[in-house]
Write a protein that holds these residues in place. Sequence first.
Motif, PDB file in Angstrom:
ATOM      1  N   GLU A 152       0.806  -1.064  -0.008  1.00  0.00           N
ATOM      2  CA  GLU A 152      -0.064  -0.079   0.106  1.00  0.00           C
ATOM      3  C   GLU A 152       0.860   1.180   0.030  1.00  0.00           C
ATOM      4  O   GLU A 152       0.606   2.057  -0.672  1.00  0.00           O
ATOM      5  N   ASN A 153       1.956   1.249   0.730  1.00  0.00           N
ATOM      6  CA  ASN A 153       2.755   2.364   1.016  1.00  0.00           C
ATOM      7  C   ASN A 153       4.252   2.118   1.056  1.00  0.00           C
ATOM      8  O   ASN A 153       4.820   1.679   2.011  1.00  0.00           O
ATOM      9  N   LEU A 154       4.829   1.944  -0.299  1.00  0.00           N
ATOM     10  CA  LEU A 154       6.069   1.644  -0.290  1.00  0.00           C
ATOM     11  C   LEU A 154       7.041   2.563   0.516  1.00  0.00           C
ATOM     12  O   LEU A 154       8.028   1.943   1.116  1.00  0.00           O
ATOM     13  N   GLU A 155       6.847   3.707   0.605  1.00  0.00           N
ATOM     14  CA  GLU A 155       7.792   4.665   1.168  1.00  0.00           C
ATOM     15  C   GLU A 155       7.849   4.235   2.861  1.00  0.00           C
ATOM     16  O   GLU A 155       9.093   4.181   3.469  1.00  0.00           O
ATOM     17  N   LEU A 156       6.698   3.917   3.326  1.00  0.00           N
ATOM     18  CA  LEU A 156       6.488   3.618   4.522  1.00  0.00           C
ATOM     19  C   LEU A 156       7.032   2.210   4.950  1.00  0.00           C
ATOM     20  O   LEU A 156       7.987   1.899   6.012  1.00  0.00           O
ATOM     21  N   ALA A 157       6.876   1.210   3.733  1.00  0.00           N
ATOM     22  CA  ALA A 157       7.288  -0.030   3.874  1.00  0.00           C
ATOM     23  C   ALA A 157       9.081  -0.210   3.961  1.00  0.00           C
ATOM     24  O   ALA A 157       9.429  -1.048   4.810  1.00  0.00           O
ATOM     25  N   MET A 158       9.750   0.794   3.284  1.00  0.00           N
ATOM     26  CA  MET A 158      10.921   0.725   3.508  1.00  0.00           C
ATOM     27  C   MET A 158      11.618   1.369   4.884  1.00  0.00           C
ATOM     28  O   MET A 158      12.901   1.411   4.857  1.00  0.00           O
ATOM     29  N   THR A 159      10.680   1.894   5.636  1.00  0.00           N
ATOM     30  CA  THR A 159      11.252   2.164   7.113  1.00  0.00           C
ATOM     31  C   THR A 159      11.374   1.374   8.051  1.00  0.00           C
ATOM     32  O   THR A 159      10.863   0.202   8.170  1.00  0.00           O
ATOM     33  N   GLU A 160      12.663   1.297   8.597  1.00  0.00           N
ATOM     34  CA  GLU A 160      13.050   0.083   9.467  1.00  0.00           C
ATOM     35  C   GLU A 160      12.109   0.329  10.650  1.00  0.00           C
ATOM     36  O   GLU A 160      11.770   1.278  11.194  1.00  0.00           O
ATOM     37  N   GLY A 161      11.549  -1.107  10.889  1.00  0.00           N
ATOM     38  CA  GLY A 161      10.714  -1.368  12.173  1.00  0.00           C
ATOM     39  C   GLY A 161       9.298  -1.252  11.740  1.00  0.00           C
ATOM     40  O   GLY A 161       8.455  -1.776  12.486  1.00  0.00           O
ATOM     41  N   TRP A 162       8.743  -0.709  10.307  1.00  0.00           N
ATOM     42  CA  TRP A 162       7.507  -0.560   9.849  1.00  0.00           C
ATOM     43  C   TRP A 162       7.125  -1.970   9.447  1.00  0.00           C
ATOM     44  O   TRP A 162       7.774  -2.534   8.694  1.00  0.00           O
ATOM     45  N   SER A 163       6.064  -2.393   9.901  1.00  0.00           N
ATOM     46  CA  SER A 163       5.325  -3.781   9.383  1.00  0.00           C
ATOM     47  C   SER A 163       3.859  -3.854   9.573  1.00  0.00           C
ATOM     48  O   SER A 163       3.279  -3.211  10.419  1.00  0.00           O
ATOM     49  N   THR A 164       3.378  -4.530   8.399  1.00  0.00           N
ATOM     50  CA  THR A 164       2.064  -4.967   8.652  1.00  0.00           C
ATOM     51  C   THR A 164       1.691  -6.487   8.948  1.00  0.00           C
ATOM     52  O   THR A 164       0.750  -6.972   8.464  1.00  0.00           O
ATOM     53  N   ALA A 165       2.878  -7.137   9.489  1.00  0.00           N
ATOM     54  CA  ALA A 165       2.615  -8.487   9.579  1.00  0.00           C
ATOM     55  C   ALA A 165       1.509  -8.936  10.618  1.00  0.00           C
ATOM     56  O   ALA A 165       1.432  -7.857  11.516  1.00  0.00           O
ATOM     57  N   SER A 166       0.841  -9.886  10.449  1.00  0.00           N
ATOM     58  CA  SER A 166       0.029 -10.172  11.457  1.00  0.00           C
ATOM     59  C   SER A 166       0.495 -10.568  12.853  1.00  0.00           C
ATOM     60  O   SER A 166       1.711 -10.912  12.889  1.00  0.00           O
ATOM     61  N   SER A 167      -0.187 -10.660  13.888  1.00  0.00           N
ATOM     62  CA  SER A 167       0.170 -11.249  14.936  1.00  0.00           C
ATOM     63  C   SER A 167       0.698 -12.808  14.868  1.00  0.00           C
ATOM     64  O   SER A 167       1.726 -13.110  15.799  1.00  0.00           O
ATOM     65  N   GLU A 168       0.116 -13.287  14.248  1.00  0.00           N
ATOM     66  CA  GLU A 168       0.562 -14.785  14.048  1.00  0.00           C
ATOM     67  C   GLU A 168       1.986 -14.911  13.317  1.00  0.00           C
ATOM     68  O   GLU A 168       2.843 -15.709  13.777  1.00  0.00           O
ATOM     69  N   VAL A 169       2.247 -14.016  12.593  1.00  0.00           N
ATOM     70  CA  VAL A 169       3.443 -13.971  11.838  1.00  0.00           C
ATOM     71  C   VAL A 169       4.526 -13.336  12.766  1.00  0.00           C
ATOM     72  O   VAL A 169       5.675 -13.996  13.105  1.00  0.00           O
ATOM     73  N   ARG A 170       4.327 -12.546  13.595  1.00  0.00           N
ATOM     74  CA  ARG A 170       5.063 -11.852  14.464  1.00  0.00           C
ATOM     75  C   ARG A 170       5.429 -13.057  15.604  1.00  0.00           C
ATOM     76  O   ARG A 170       6.503 -13.249  16.181  1.00  0.00           O
ATOM     77  N   GLU A 171       4.542 -13.921  16.164  1.00  0.00           N
ATOM     78  CA  GLU A 171       4.752 -14.798  17.034  1.00  0.00           C
ATOM     79  C   GLU A 171       5.697 -15.790  16.433  1.00  0.00           C
ATOM     80  O   GLU A 171       6.406 -16.576  17.350  1.00  0.00           O
ATOM     81  N   MET A 172       5.787 -16.219  15.180  1.00  0.00           N
ATOM     82  CA  MET A 172       6.669 -16.770  14.809  1.00  0.00           C
ATOM     83  C   MET A 172       8.206 -16.514  14.528  1.00  0.00           C
ATOM     84  O   MET A 172       9.056 -17.182  14.181  1.00  0.00           O
ATOM     85  N   GLY A 173       8.033 -15.043  14.847  1.00  0.00           N
ATOM     86  CA  GLY A 173       9.422 -14.731  14.984  1.00  0.00           C
ATOM     87  C   GLY A 173       9.928 -13.781  13.741  1.00  0.00           C
ATOM     88  O   GLY A 173      10.905 -13.303  13.458  1.00  0.00           O
ATOM     89  N   TYR A 174       8.836 -13.645  12.860  1.00  0.00           N
ATOM     90  CA  TYR A 174       8.940 -12.895  11.587  1.00  0.00           C
ATOM     91  C   TYR A 174       8.234 -11.373  11.730  1.00  0.00           C
ATOM     92  O   TYR A 174       7.536 -11.273  12.919  1.00  0.00           O
ATOM     93  N   GLY A 175       8.325 -10.515  10.668  1.00  0.00           N
ATOM     94  CA  GLY A 175       7.425  -9.307  10.755  1.00  0.00           C
ATOM     95  C   GLY A 175       8.208  -8.272  11.533  1.00  0.00           C
ATOM     96  O   GLY A 175       7.359  -7.392  12.241  1.00  0.00           O
ATOM     97  N   ALA A 176       9.298  -8.111  11.612  1.00  0.00           N
ATOM     98  CA  ALA A 176       9.959  -7.142  12.516  1.00  0.00           C
ATOM     99  C   ALA A 176       9.887  -5.840  11.665  1.00  0.00           C
ATOM    100  O   ALA A 176      10.527  -4.915  12.345  1.00  0.00           O
ATOM    101  N   GLY A 177       9.809  -5.941  10.535  1.00  0.00           N
ATOM    102  CA  GLY A 177       9.749  -4.581   9.747  1.00  0.00           C
ATOM    103  C   GLY A 177      11.370  -4.115   9.216  1.00  0.00           C
ATOM    104  O   GLY A 177      11.342  -3.071   8.929  1.00  0.00           O
ATOM    105  N   MET A 178      12.105  -5.229   9.065  1.00  0.00           N
ATOM    106  CA  MET A 178      13.488  -4.949   8.617  1.00  0.00           C
ATOM    107  C   MET A 178      13.693  -5.565   7.183  1.00  0.00           C
ATOM    108  O   MET A 178      14.673  -5.648   6.575  1.00  0.00           O
ATOM    109  N   GLY A 179      12.605  -6.395   6.791  1.00  0.00           N
ATOM    110  CA  GLY A 179      12.726  -6.932   5.323  1.00  0.00           C
ATOM    111  C   GLY A 179      13.188  -6.045   4.250  1.00  0.00           C
ATOM    112  O   GLY A 179      14.495  -6.222   3.650  1.00  0.00           O
ATOM    113  N   LEU A 180      12.405  -5.174   4.069  1.00  0.00           N
ATOM    114  CA  LEU A 180      12.723  -4.469   2.800  1.00  0.00           C
ATOM    115  C   LEU A 180      13.989  -3.390   3.089  1.00  0.00           C
ATOM    116  O   LEU A 180      14.819  -3.282   2.131  1.00  0.00           O
TER     117      LEU A 180
END
Length: 136
Positions: free
Chosen positions: A80-108
Amino acid sequence: MHEEFTIPSKDFSVAGDASSKIKRILKQLNIPPQRIKQIIVAVFEAEVNVIAHSYGGKILCDIEEQRVLIDVIDTGPGIENLELAMTEGWSTASSEVREMGYGAGMGLPNIRKSCDDLKIYTKKGDHTHISMQFVL
């Protein structure tokens, strides 16, 4: 050399399979270990993003004499917002994904730091296509 990998949606049991196979190939080609690490960090982050956020996709890997080209193409829904997605720590990951240890907002951000050249096409409601180039 061309390799292609299918990445499923929401199946974290295969997270890292494609990046591990690419790593094995790069080692066999005697690519310097530090360069392999940069490439694999970027590929793994993109691979996990496809699994976590898309409807599935593929990774295309082209290894040439002087460079490695990686294209990661998913089937949607786009960022939806690439500029925001490129920001360290920004994530739209679901709570289930975060519980598995992913979705910290460091991917991009990690992908951007690892590549020599990065291009991202994305559109909300469409797909995302990430093109990465690594000079050898």
